[in-house]
Structure formats: structure tokens, C-alpha cells
Design a protein around this motif. Structure first.
Motif, PDB file in Angstrom:
ATOM      1  N   PRO A 104       0.848  -1.192   0.000  1.00 32.39           N
ATOM      2  CA  PRO A 104       0.000   0.000   0.000  1.00 32.39           C
ATOM      3  C   PRO A 104       0.882   1.240   0.000  1.00 32.39           C
ATOM      4  CG  PRO A 104       0.073  -0.954   2.192  1.00 32.39           C
ATOM      5  CD  PRO A 104       0.858  -1.872   1.307  1.00 32.39           C
TER       6      PRO A 104
ATOM      7  N   ALA B  54      -2.745  -5.011   1.181  1.00 34.71           N
ATOM      8  CA  ALA B  54      -3.153  -4.605  -0.162  1.00 34.71           C
ATOM      9  C   ALA B  54      -4.099  -5.624  -0.800  1.00 34.71           C
ATOM     10  CB  ALA B  54      -1.927  -4.393  -1.043  1.00 34.71           C
TER      11      ALA B  54
ATOM     12  N   GLN C 114      -7.377  -4.730   0.298  1.00 32.04           N
ATOM     13  CA  GLN C 114      -7.917  -3.623  -0.495  1.00 32.04           C
ATOM     14  C   GLN C 114      -8.523  -4.131  -1.795  1.00 32.04           C
ATOM     15  OE1 GLN C 114      -4.184  -0.837  -0.177  1.00 32.04           O
ATOM     16  NE2 GLN C 114      -5.975   0.455  -0.546  1.00 32.04           N
TER      17      GLN C 114
ATOM     18  N   PRO D 121      -2.796   0.109  -3.693  1.00 34.38           N
ATOM     19  CA  PRO D 121      -1.848  -0.985  -3.929  1.00 34.38           C
ATOM     20  C   PRO D 121      -0.935  -0.660  -5.104  1.00 34.38           C
ATOM     21  CG  PRO D 121      -4.115  -1.797  -3.804  1.00 34.38           C
ATOM     22  CD  PRO D 121      -4.187  -0.306  -3.940  1.00 34.38           C
TER      23      PRO D 121
END
Length: 586
Positions: free
Chosen positions: A329, A376, A379, A497
Motif C-alpha cells: 500500500p 493490499a 484492499q 496498492p
């Protein structure tokens, strides 16, 4: 067959290595140690690729360095760990080759070259499970004096990211940051600061940046220094354009360099180590999830050349398993000169007590203290792109966030740059984020309840070894990763990301030979580093699990090209036991 040609060549060598990152440089170096005539071709004017801008941590289980550090690691433990992490995703044969050769590769580099590591006594694997290690597997490059390279070769080492250097060109270790931020807190801090800054000031009299090299820069410099000692020619600004084929075998490559086209014939083969798919737009559009295609941490010159030229001669491309890339991230802002400043949120803020992450609705969506890759992946799985890291003023002063350092001395400048959002109340912050104020308030309330009990019932934050390791045990709470969010002002920082390395890549076997669509090796063609599909199948077991396999497979490729690894593998209960493996572990 695509690429078929029988043209006259200007040069002939034993092995041609394309790409000067950790994998390619290791392959070239070990091949030279084996007596092969090697040429290393690098597309850019500098060596190092993504390795040079990384932390340089190298994950190799069972090395002699773990024993020297007092945290001996066993290969059988690492095997059990990887079986639990990677499970049935495939790639067991390549992982076994990695485990079989890791110790030998590191020992040989340590004994015969200037490539030096130290095993970290405390640097946990990123996931819990059978065989997980707290220390010993993560190898850190030993600091290197760049002046040993000479000014010309020192300039050939790709520098770290600008965001990771102080005073315009000074490298600082994580364990040194505290002293530099508080130089007058103690005599020891003052001495450390004067030594580091004083040396840097002297360096700048003669060099463009500091010569005290750490992390990935130290590793790259040590590899280059060793290559020079081994008299391996490095062709700069020479990218691979095409592979040369005769009778179905790769016999060399066509390079594009500053003097034009150059054809090099390679008796033992060509090694592709060009940095992976990285900025290859065609492959990114096909494989990468929405919201991740415009952000990468590798050099923009890494355009997937290895994949392109290999597929042109029939190589099979592997999608990488769980994910086509390995992620971090990252926060960013645009500098006044128009360039993009990018900060990977690795370990300094996400796991600390008092910070949480929210999606577009203002809800938590992941364990914020998990590894950068797993954060990430959270995400991507939930569509939280971008997500926002949220904290209060007390957190910002104590820990900083992203490019805002502890003490928050540069907070005003970062607010002005639009890097971070400030709000006096949660309701105001919700308005600035575009989420429902009630939802955000409920998120903070639930988070603070978890902080009071020390148990994150929603996501288990602080329940794993690596969570707690990266938290703050001195903060006073029962859970080093959980602390209350107090009064405003509040701060929010957007993170997205960005791929730090490829997981997708060329399909290969345990010798690093590239496979065709039928699963058979293409004679004379090898790959290592990010050009070779990840042996961990889109998972991220621990710190340095990109550089570790890159270097070990670079070593295996060189040994195979030199005729030292020749037999076909046999397995007993999934463990290779043939004569080839015995040679590989000497």
C-alpha cells in the motif's frame, strides 16, 4: 518458429544474462565463478533495478548465517511452513529446489565474493503456522562503502527512492532514525548523528550522493563490486529485443544499445532477468485488478521485455496463482517539479496502536497490521482502492505517518501538498472523505472498544507474531497494535496498492529453464528473478521472499548452464533425493 534466424553474430560467449537486478547479477557472477565466459546486458545506464530501491532483505531458509546469528533455522521447518502457506496452489517442485540450494548458494557467495549478509535475529515470517520462524531466515545486506567502486561505477548503482534518502542523498537505517530525529536526547544519539551526517557531508564534496550504502543499495553495490572482480563485462543501455533460434534452441539474443543493434551468440544459453512484467501495459491490462494498473514500484524502464521475447519463441506465461503481483500500500503526492513522490507503508505506521484504515464507506475492511502484501490484497478483495489510513494528532506526533516523520515536523508542508487530510472533528473528516459521518463515528467507537479490551474481534489485529512485532509494546496497552483514537484534529492519508514485484511470469522448471506451452524446456533459455513466475504462487510468506528466490535461482541457473546440475529429479514424500540435489547442496 517465431524469432527463427541464422544471422552472423558479432560476438560469442558461453552465457548471456539480460538484466542486472539481484537475480541476473547473481547468475552472471556464479557463472563466472564456474569458469564460464559471461556477458551481462542491462537495458538502462545503471544496475540494480527494483532491488536497488528495496529494503534488500533476502529470505533464504536454513543458511549458515542463521547459525552464526544464534537463531539456527532448519529447512524442514521452512518446508512445513511453505506447505501451510502455499498449500495446494502448485509449484512444489520449484520450492523444493529453492530449499535444497539456498544454503549452498548463500555459503558460496559468502565464501567467494563480496556479497555479504547477516541473518536477522528478530524478523518474523509474515504468517503464523507450522514451521514459521521468528528470526534467521531474513538476511540483511551488510553495509557497503560505495567509494570502493570508484566514482564511475558508484554512479552506475541505481539510487534509492528520493523519499528514502535524507538531506538529498543520505541513506539511514531503520534503527538509526530515532537518533537522527532526536540528536540531543543522549550522547549516543549525538555521536551517531554526527558520524552519519558528517560522513555524508564529506561524501558530497566528491559524489552525487552519500556513499554509505544500506539495504538493497548495499546488495546491488556488493554484486557489482564482485562482478568487477570476476571481470564480467557489463553492457549498459543494452536491452534484449529478440531471441535467436536455431533448430528450436535459443542460441543468443539481439540487443539494442547506444551503438545500435548487437548480436551475441551464447553457447550455454540466454538468461532472462529483466525485472518481470512491471510496466508492461498489455499484460497489466489483462491480468491486474481494477485500481492497480497505474501504480508500480519498479523502474519505468522495466517493461516486461523478458516475457515479450520469450513468448515470441513459444514460452508459456503463468498468471502467478493467487495474484499476478506482490503488493505494497502506497501513499503519494505530486512534487512541485511534477514528479510523483511515493511512500510504501511497510512497517512504520500501519501496525502501531491508534491508527486504522477505512474504505469509501468509512468502515474498516482489513487487519491493518498484516503484511503489506496482505493489507493490499484486502484492499483488492473489498474494492477499497483507495483506502485511507486514519489517526489522531497524538498518533501523528508519536509515530508520524508515511512521509510525515515522528514529531510531525513536516506536517504543515504535507498538508499544503495535499498529501494528508486534516479535520478538527470526525464529522468534518467524514465530509472530506465523502463517507457517512455516522458510519465513521461507529467505526471509531468499535475500534476504541477493541482498544480497551485488547481484542480486535472484527479482524484479529495484534493476534499474529508479525502484528505484534511491528506494533509498539511500549505504548502501555495489552495489545501492542491497538490503542484508542482520541480527540482531534484527525488525519487521513490515501493509500493504493502498488506492485513491488511480479508473481506472474514465465513458467519454468527447477533449473530455471523456461517452459513452452507443452510444459517442456526451451533449450538454451533460462529465467530468474521477476521474469520467472513466483514459486510462492501469489502468496507472500515473509520478508525478502522476492529477492531470496531470485538469487537462489540465479545460482541454480548458473550451475545448470555450467553442467553442475544435470540429472532429472526424483522425489520421496515430496523431497528431492537424487544425485543432482546432493550436488546442489554441497
Amino acid at each position: 518458429m517465431p524469432g527463427e534466424r541464422k544471422a552472423e553474430t558479432m560476438e560469442e560467449v558461453d552465457l548471456l544474462v539480460c538484466g542486472a537486478g539481484a537475480g541476473g547479477m547473481t547468475a552472471a557472477l556464479v557463472a563466472a565463478l564456474e569458469g564460464l565466459n559471461v556477458v551481462l546486458a542491462e537495458k538502462t545506464a545503471q544496475v540494480g533495478g527494483t532491488t536497488s530501491t528495496s529494503g534488500g532483505t533476502t529470505w533464504v531458509p536454513g543458511t549458515h548465517l542463521s547459525e552464526q546469528a544464534g537463531v539456527p533455522d532448519k529447512v524442514e521447518d521452512a518446508r512445513a511452513f511453505l506447505e501451510s502457506v502455499v498449500a495446494n496452489r502448485g509449484g512444489a517442485r520449484l520450492r523444493e529446489a529453492f530449499l535444497a540450494s539456498g544454503r549452498a548458494a548463500i555459503e558460496e557467495l559468502d565464501r567467494k565474493t563480496d556479497v555479504k549478509f547477516v541473518a536477522a535475529a528478530a524478523h518474523p515470517d509474515y504468517l503464523d503456522g507450522p514451521g514459521a520462524a521468528y528470526g534467521g531466515r531474513a538476511l540483511g545486506p551488510v553495509m557497503f562503502d560505495g567509494k570502493l567502486l570508484g566514482r564511475e561505477d558508484f554512479d552506475r548503482v541505481r539510487p534509492p527512492r528520493r523519499e528514502f534518502m535524507g538531506l538529498g542523498g543520505m541513506m539511514v537505517g531503520r534503527n538509526e532514525l530515532g537518533a537522527l530525529l532526536s540528536p540531543f536526547a543522549s550522547l549516543a544519539n549525538l555521536r551517531s548523528t554526527l558520524g552519519i551526517v558528517g560522513g555524508y557531508v564529506l561524501d558530497r564534496v566528491s559524489y552525487k550522493r552519500g556513499t554509505r550504502l544500506l539495504m538493497g543499495n548495499a546488495l546491488v553495490a556488493r554484486l557489482l563490486y564482485s562482478l568487477r572482480k570476476a571481470k564480467v563485462p557489463v553492457l549498459f543501455e543494452s536491452g534484449v529485443r529478440e531471441l535467436m533460434i536455431e533448430d528450436g534452441r535459443v542460441v543468443g539474443a539481439v540487443l539494442e544499445g547506444p551503438t545500435g543493434t548487437r548480436r551475441i551468440r551464447a553457447r550455454k544459453g540466454v538468461v532472462l532477468a529483466t525485472g518481470g512484467i512491471c510496466w508492461n501495459r498489455k499484460i497489466r491490462e489483462r491480468l491486474f485488478p481494477a485500481g492497480t494498473r497505474d501504480y508500480a514500484l519498479g523502474p519505468q524502464t522495466n517493461t516486461g521485455d523478458g516475457a515479450d521475447v520469450a513468448m515470441a519463441v513459444g514460452a508459456r506465461f503463468d498468471d502467478g496463482g493467487d495474484s499476478p503481483a506482490l503488493w505494497m500500500p502506497c501513499s503519494s503526492y505530486t512534487r512541485p517539479d511534477g514528479s510523483l513522490a511515493v511512500w510504501p507503508h511497510i512497517i512504520l505506521d500501519r501496525a502501531k496502536p491508534g491508527l486504522f484504515a477505512v474504505d469509501a464507506k468509512g468502515k474498516r475492511f482489513v487487519n491493518e497490521a498484516n503484511s503489506y502484501h496482505d493489507f493490499a490484497m484486502g484492499q483488492i478483495a473489498t474494492g477499497a482502492i483507495p483506502a485511507h489510513l486514519v489517526c489522531d494528532a497524538a498518533f501523528m506526533r508519536r509515530y508520524g505517518m508515511g512521509m510525515i516523520l515522528p514529531g510531525a515536523g513536516n506536517l504543515a508542508a504535507m498538508l499544503k501538498a495535499g498529501y494528508v487530510i486534516e479535520a478538527k472533528t470526525l464529522a468534518e473528516l467524514a465530509g472530506r472523505l465523502g463517507c457517512d459521518a455516522k458510519v465513521l463515528a461507529e467505526t471509531v467507537e468499535a475500534y476504541n472498544r477493541s482498544a480497551s479490551t485488547g481484542v480486535d474481534e472484527a479482524f484479529g489485529r495484534g493476534s499474529s507474531v508479525v502484528n505484534r512485532f511491528n506494533g509498539d509494546a511500549e505504548a502501555g496497552g495489552s495489545n501492542p497494535c491497538l490503542g484508542p483514537v482520541g480527540a482531534g484534529p484527525y488525519y487521513a492519508m490515501a493509500v493504493r496498492p502498488a506492485d513491488l514485484a511480479s508473481s506472474a511470469g514465465l513458467a519454468g522448471d527447477e533449473f530455471g529453464r523456461v517452459l513452452n506451452e507443452e510444459g517442456e524446456p526451451i533449450a538454451g533459455l533460462y529465467a530468474c528473478g521477476n521474469d520467472l513466475a513466483s514459486i510462492f504462487r501469489g502468496t507472500y510468506p515473509g520478508p525478502g521472499t522476492t529477492i531470496g528466490p531470485a538469487m537462489v535461482f540465479g545460482w541454480r541457473v548458473a550451475k545448470h548452464a555450467a553442467g553442475k546440475l544435470t540429472d532429472q529429479p526424483e522425489t520421496v514424500s515430496g523431497v528431492m533425493t537424487d544425485e543432482r540435489t546432493k550436488n546442489a547442496t554441497l
